[in-house]
Design an enzyme around this catalytic site. Sequence first.
Site, PDB file in Angstrom:
ATOM      1  N   LYS A 190      48.940  21.511  54.613  1.00 26.02           N
ATOM      2  CA  LYS A 190      49.276  20.339  53.791  1.00 26.02           C
ATOM      3  C   LYS A 190      47.999  19.837  53.136  1.00 26.02           C
ATOM      4  CE  LYS A 190      51.497  16.395  52.576  1.00 26.02           C
ATOM      5  NZ  LYS A 190      51.632  15.234  53.444  1.00 26.02           N
ATOM      6  N   ASP A 324      60.327  12.417  53.833  1.00 19.13           N
ATOM      7  CA  ASP A 324      59.168  11.619  54.246  1.00 19.13           C
ATOM      8  C   ASP A 324      59.514  10.684  55.426  1.00 19.13           C
ATOM      9  OD1 ASP A 324      56.456  11.322  54.085  1.00 19.13           O
ATOM     10  OD2 ASP A 324      56.438  10.290  52.159  1.00 19.13           O
TER      11      ASP A 324
HETATM   12 ZN   LIG Z   1      54.657  12.402  53.785  1.00 14.10          ZN
END
Ligand SMILES: [Zn+2]
Length: 414
Positions: A190, A324
């Site tokens: 990420k 998220d």
């Molecule tokens: Zn996130």
Amino acid sequence: MTKKIIKNGLLIDGNGGEAQKNAIVVTDETRIIYVGPEANYTATGEETVVDAQGGTILPGMIDTHVHMMMEFSPIAQRLETPFSYKFYQAAKYLETTLHAGVTSVRDALGTDLGVKKAIEEGLIAGPRLQLSINALTITGGHGDGYTVSGNVVDLLQSDYPGMPNGKCDGVEEVRKRTREMLRAGAEVIKVHATGGVLSATDHPEFTQFSLEELKVVVEEASFRKGVKVMAHAQGAEGIKNAVKAGVHSIEHGIFLDDESIELMKSNGTYLVPTLLAPVAVLETADEVGMPDSAVEKSKEVIEYHKASFTKAYESGVKIAMGTDAGVFKHGTNLRELGLMADGGMSPMETIVASTKSAATCLGWEDKVGTIELDKLADIIIVKGNPLEDIYSLADNDTVQVVIKNGKVEKNTLA
Ligand SMILES: [Zn+2]
């Protein structure tokens, strides 16, 4: 004994074809061993029957952007939370997510290898995890918790065993941090390619990392078979840098312009929209002590975000469901399908984005994402027909049965 016949439900297999009436699904300990008309299956008598009672049988849902180790809370509360307590909280979040019908997730930062092992060995209940460990971020970037007071308030603590710090600047530091994440067990890398809504010292449109730095991340990841890069990218320039560098998925993608959409299409880059994020941030701002800057930025970007999603969808960009969750309450993941439908997708398309496409985004299309022969038995049963009311999935009580790896994890029908 361990075989199950799932019957008496409408079957949506995740491939996007027409829903099937009168089909049954048979599983053994871990896998799907039959899908098709009931008449063509010869029962051995050792099967347990799971009666869907007229509901809908679907593949376990996949959320490609979650943060399992956190749930946003007021800063005073975070400061008073003992370090190890967070792992016990996470056990709750993991179970809640699984019971919401989500059987696989990609963790977009903050969860270490021990949590994954605890689930795999049955110590705690939770979805199958694909880990990024920690996100790479520049000094002063989206993942840098430095505040103008000089105090550092990271959303999640890093620098503990198994959770390396992700701050890095310049090609060689970036290379080293990427290697450290891989060493700690990262299955995906990420990277924060732009600023964001929650970070106090930047803005979603700020570009973070140079193209050269991003290329190094992609290169290092590519040395390990199957490891891809997911980029938090909201501003157009950062999105384009990330796509040009060869990242696999753009997370959020708030300010997509025509050029970035074309680039994503030609590179086969996924968009993980997380439409729920700004909606939930605004809804719960007071309750969780969301900083004013984050509330303001959410209000500022929310309409662009929706428009970008619709434009990407209409242009044919590949889309994988992601929310998220963790920035807001866990277990609300399937609200995202309603928001994607509001953005122009058909209900069936939102389901495919949350099953087959999400599995493909994770590189797990061989084992999960559809109800097909030899796939892992990740299956849910929901009340009613989501094709007639996609918003019904937002209510966790709609999800009545959750089977992961052949094991019944939730059953309110029994
Ligand atoms: Zn996130």
